[in-house]
Scaffold this motif. Structure first.
Motif, mmCIF file in Angstrom:
data_model
loop_
_atom_site.group_PDB
_atom_site.id
_atom_site.type_symbol
_atom_site.label_atom_id
_atom_site.label_comp_id
_atom_site.label_asym_id
_atom_site.label_seq_id
_atom_site.Cartn_x
_atom_site.Cartn_y
_atom_site.Cartn_z
ATOM 1 N N ALA A 156 -20.022 3.974 -0.081
ATOM 2 C CA ALA A 156 -19.711 3.889 1.350
ATOM 3 C C ALA A 156 -18.221 3.650 1.568
ATOM 4 O O ALA A 156 -17.606 4.244 2.465
ATOM 5 N N MET A 157 -17.623 2.795 0.733
ATOM 6 C CA MET A 157 -16.197 2.517 0.891
ATOM 7 C C MET A 157 -15.333 3.717 0.527
ATOM 8 O O MET A 157 -14.230 3.878 1.061
ATOM 9 N N GLU A 158 -15.825 4.569 -0.355
ATOM 10 C CA GLU A 158 -15.098 5.812 -0.632
ATOM 11 C C GLU A 158 -15.002 6.650 0.644
ATOM 12 O O GLU A 158 -13.936 7.200 0.962
ATOM 13 N N GLY A 172 1.513 6.686 10.193
ATOM 14 C CA GLY A 172 2.290 6.158 9.081
ATOM 15 C C GLY A 172 1.618 5.083 8.255
ATOM 16 O O GLY A 172 2.254 4.489 7.381
ATOM 17 N N LEU A 173 0.333 4.815 8.511
ATOM 18 C CA LEU A 173 -0.384 3.805 7.721
ATOM 19 C C LEU A 173 -0.936 4.465 6.459
ATOM 20 O O LEU A 173 -1.758 5.382 6.540
ATOM 21 N N LYS A 174 -0.497 3.996 5.312
ATOM 22 C CA LYS A 174 -0.958 4.559 4.042
ATOM 23 C C LYS A 174 -2.240 3.855 3.608
ATOM 24 O O LYS A 174 -2.333 2.629 3.698
ATOM 25 N N VAL A 175 -3.207 4.616 3.128
ATOM 26 C CA VAL A 175 -4.504 4.088 2.703
ATOM 27 C C VAL A 175 -4.741 4.538 1.261
ATOM 28 O O VAL A 175 -4.718 5.730 0.974
ATOM 29 N N ILE A 176 -4.984 3.575 0.379
ATOM 30 C CA ILE A 176 -5.010 3.832 -1.061
ATOM 31 C C ILE A 176 -6.296 3.284 -1.662
ATOM 32 O O ILE A 176 -6.729 2.169 -1.306
ATOM 33 N N MET A 177 -6.885 4.020 -2.575
ATOM 34 C CA MET A 177 -8.069 3.552 -3.298
ATOM 35 C C MET A 177 -7.711 3.299 -4.762
ATOM 36 O O MET A 177 -7.150 4.172 -5.422
ATOM 37 N N ILE A 178 -8.035 2.110 -5.235
ATOM 38 C CA ILE A 178 -7.895 1.753 -6.642
ATOM 39 C C ILE A 178 -9.288 1.793 -7.262
ATOM 40 O O ILE A 178 -10.214 1.160 -6.745
ATOM 41 N N THR A 249 -2.673 8.617 -3.348
ATOM 42 C CA THR A 249 -3.829 8.200 -2.549
ATOM 43 C C THR A 249 -4.852 7.479 -3.414
ATOM 44 O O THR A 249 -5.662 6.707 -2.895
ATOM 45 N N ARG A 250 -4.819 7.718 -4.749
ATOM 46 C CA ARG A 250 -5.799 7.124 -5.660
ATOM 47 C C ARG A 250 -5.129 6.732 -6.972
ATOM 48 O O ARG A 250 -4.255 7.445 -7.462
ATOM 49 N N TYR A 251 -5.600 5.620 -7.523
ATOM 50 C CA TYR A 251 -5.158 5.173 -8.835
ATOM 51 C C TYR A 251 -6.381 4.775 -9.647
ATOM 52 O O TYR A 251 -7.260 4.062 -9.140
ATOM 53 N N MET A 252 -6.442 5.225 -10.893
ATOM 54 C CA MET A 252 -7.512 4.837 -11.808
ATOM 55 C C MET A 252 -7.038 3.687 -12.693
ATOM 56 O O MET A 252 -5.855 3.597 -13.030
#
Length: 283
Positions: A156-158, A172-178, A249-252
């Motif tokens: 769901a959070m994805e 301009g708000l950056k949204v990032i998934m770790i 946008t994504r980091y593993m």
């Protein structure tokens, strides 16, 4: 950073694991960290140079309002560089026997609480041109046997992460998934405790069907707790995502995360099913 140039970062779930390691890493990087914890005793333990503990229960709107006011009325006028959405729980058990209240609690903490944090701090982030850093999981990419309830929240959070990122591009708000793989944190141990409590609620028929699965889930959680990546490794990646001028946008985090997220895209369902059951020694 001097006190004049220092920026704020909010980290939820900072009492242990990835949250605690992240608070310490960001403080060392020169940020002033507002470290969200649920208990006063945890606050006393984490307070230190550049770390200010704040009582935050992400399921309690009043504590989130207080957090937003603390950020807005910072006495040094420091901008909010980022919020690290890290607080979470793990409910691990076979789907057929998970009490619905436990499912609701997982979603309340793992989804609704995360959104509540984002909503509370979005005005400050928009003012400062900051960023939201959501801490996901390999469980948000692939749902292993016995981990479906936890994965439901992470999947769901994805979706929320992707939608928020696309909504906020014009502002301009950056949204990032770790996305960490197996990490050695207290969540694994707490998940085992929850699982053992739920196992006592099973009927005799459910025991016959799922005792082996419970043992496999416990063994997997113990493996992560014993030999998973150190929380400091995740903290270093989170710090990078916050400090980079043009973050991805994504980091593993970890080889298992990088490998499995790629495999899931290409493998047929039944082959992936066999691989996961074999990995957990359920074949």
């Amino acid at each position: 950073m001097s006190s004049k140039s220092q920026e704020l970062v909010v980290v939820t779930g900072a009492s242990s694991g990835i949250g605690r390691a992240t608070a310490k890493r960001l403080a060392a990087d020169g940020f002033h960290v507002l470290a969200g914890v649920r208990r006063q005793e945890d606050a006393s333990e984490i307070n230190g140079k550049n770390i200010e503990a704040v009582i935050v229960d992400i399921t309690n709107v009043d504590t989130l309002k207080a957090l937003a006011e603390r950020v807005e009325h910072d006495r040094l006028g420091r901008p909010l560089r980022a919020v690290v959405n890290n607080a979470g729980i793990a409910v691990n058990a076979p789907i057929e026997m998970v009490p619905l209240d436990e499912l609701r609690h997982q979603i309340e903490v793992g989804v609704i609480g995360q959104v509540a944090v984002i909503q509370a701090l979005t005005p400050a982030l928009l003012t400062s041109g900051g960023r939201v850093v959501n801490i996901g999981s390999l469980g948000g990419k692939v749902s292993m046997p016995g981990f479906g309830i936890y994965s439901a929240a992470k999947f769901a959070m994805e979706a929320i992460n992707d939608s928020l990122r696309r909504e906020m591009v014009p502002f301009g708000l950056k949204v990032i998934m770790i996305t960490p793989g197996g990490v050695s944190t207290g969540m694994s141990e707490k998940g085992i405790t929850t699982m053992e409590r739920l196992a006592r609620l099973m009927t005799p028929d459910q025991h016959r069907r799922h005792d082996r699965l419970f043992a496999a889930v416990k063994a997997q959680a113990e493996t992560w707790a014993r030999s998973g990546a150190r929380p400091e490794k995740a903290a270093a990646v989170i710090s990078r995502a916050i400090r980079e001028r043009r973050p991805s946008t994504r980091y593993m985090v970890g080889r298992d995360s990088a490998l499995l997220t790629r495999l899931v895209r290409f493998l047929p369902d039944r082959l992936l099913d066999r691989m996961l059951r074999s990995h957990m020694k359920l074949q």
